[in-house]
Design a protein around this motif. Structure first.
Motif, PDB file in Angstrom:
ATOM      1  N   GLU A  69       0.852  -1.192   0.000  1.00 46.64           N
ATOM      2  CA  GLU A  69       0.000   0.000   0.000  1.00 46.64           C
ATOM      3  C   GLU A  69       0.885   1.238   0.000  1.00 46.64           C
ATOM      4  O   GLU A  69       1.761   1.383   0.849  1.00 46.64           O
ATOM      5  N   ARG A  71       0.834   5.332   0.298  1.00 43.09           N
ATOM      6  CA  ARG A  71      -0.040   6.383   0.817  1.00 43.09           C
ATOM      7  C   ARG A  71       0.554   7.753   0.467  1.00 43.09           C
ATOM      8  O   ARG A  71       1.769   7.942   0.492  1.00 43.09           O
ATOM      9  N   SER A  81      -4.475   6.829  -1.270  1.00 40.50           N
ATOM     10  CA  SER A  81      -3.664   5.618  -1.175  1.00 40.50           C
ATOM     11  C   SER A  81      -4.084   4.639  -2.262  1.00 40.50           C
ATOM     12  O   SER A  81      -5.184   4.739  -2.819  1.00 40.50           O
ATOM     13  N   ARG A  83      -2.877   0.352  -3.914  1.00 34.55           N
ATOM     14  CA  ARG A  83      -1.997  -0.816  -3.850  1.00 34.55           C
ATOM     15  C   ARG A  83      -1.314  -0.970  -5.205  1.00 34.55           C
ATOM     16  O   ARG A  83      -1.918  -0.734  -6.251  1.00 34.55           O
TER      17      ARG A  83
END
Length: 263
Positions: A69, A71, A81, A83
């Motif tokens: 992840e 951010r 954020s 992935r």
């Protein structure tokens, strides 16, 4: 002893190759909802806790593994954020951050007199946040959230003493440490240029014959021609920076005139 050294080197190269295939460098660009580039955005890999800042063009690069992840944080903007590296592939990222609405006070326009010493103080924008911080004694952050580049002496010396810094060896061999240092120098330069531009109106420069699109170039020229300008910028002393910067204006304007004549 020789076998132990060979074994250590073998482990280093195994780690490097494993790390190479398990991690990738994720790159991207951040802008606001109006399409303007966002510099100084904190980019955090939540999984590894690595942090970098975007440069003045809103660009960043950070290491990440599959499904990490990432951010994005900036004051006065909504946190974002995502992935990354899904299915082992991740394209160049384009991130949009939404500005949090704030009330804007009425701005009083200052008249330009033509007197550089007076105008340098008149066009300096008031940093109200700093005034509040100074009044209540809020602590200032120490430095930037940056990953420290690996240094040759800090990696080799422990190796001679029998301690192996695997990540440091990888950073030196891959060239990552060199790229980090180059990027940090560029980011610092852009931050110092932006520090002046955010506090001084464009008209202050244009009335002296410096085109608006060349203001940033002129400020960088003043840093090189008169290093004291940048020293005052780093000390957050706007008046001192402008007084020294004014000494380089005639030199830069003369260069512009010569370049036009040569074309």
């Amino acid at each position: 002893m020789k076998n132990q050294i060979i074994k250590n080197l073998y482990m280093v190269f195994c780690f490097i190759f494993a790390n190479f295939f398990s991690q990738q460098t994720v790159t991207g660009k951040i802008s606001d909802d109006n399409g303007f580039d966002l510099g100084a955005v904190t980019v955090i890999n939540v999984s590894s806790d690595k942090k970098v800042l975007t440069n003045a063009s809103g660009e960043f690069s950070i290491e990440a593994s599959a499904n990490d992840e990432i951010r994005f944080i900036k004051t006065n903007y909504e946190r974002a954020s995502l992935r990354v590296l899904k299915n082992g592939y991740n394209p160049f990222l384009f991130i949009t951050m939404i500005k949090i609405p704030q009330e804007i006070e009425e701005v009083e326009l200052q008249k330009i007199t033509g007197d550089l010493s007076k105008d340098s103080r008149a066009v300096a924008k008031v940093d109200k946040g700093k005034i509040v911080q100074d009044a209540v004694g809020l602590p200032q952050p120490v430095g930037k959230m940056r990953e420290k580049p690996a240094e040759v002496k800090e990696v080799l010396l422990p190796m001679l003493l029998g301690s192996l810094n695997v990540q440091g060896v990888y950073d030196l061999i891959s060239g990552k440490a060199r790229r980090q240092k180059r990027q940090y120098r560029y980011d610092d330069l852009q931050d110092d240029i932006s520090w002046i531009r955010n506090r001084v109106e464009d008209e202050y420069f244009t009335k002296e014959g410096i085109p608006k699109e060349r203001i940033s170039e002129f400020i960088e020229f003043s840093f090189l021609t008169k290093p004291q300008v940048r020293t005052f910028v780093k000390a957050k002393n706007l008046a001192g920076a402008l007084l020294r910067l004014e000494e380089t204006i005639p030199l830069y304007v003369e260069r512009l005139k010569k370049s036009k004549l040569e074309k």
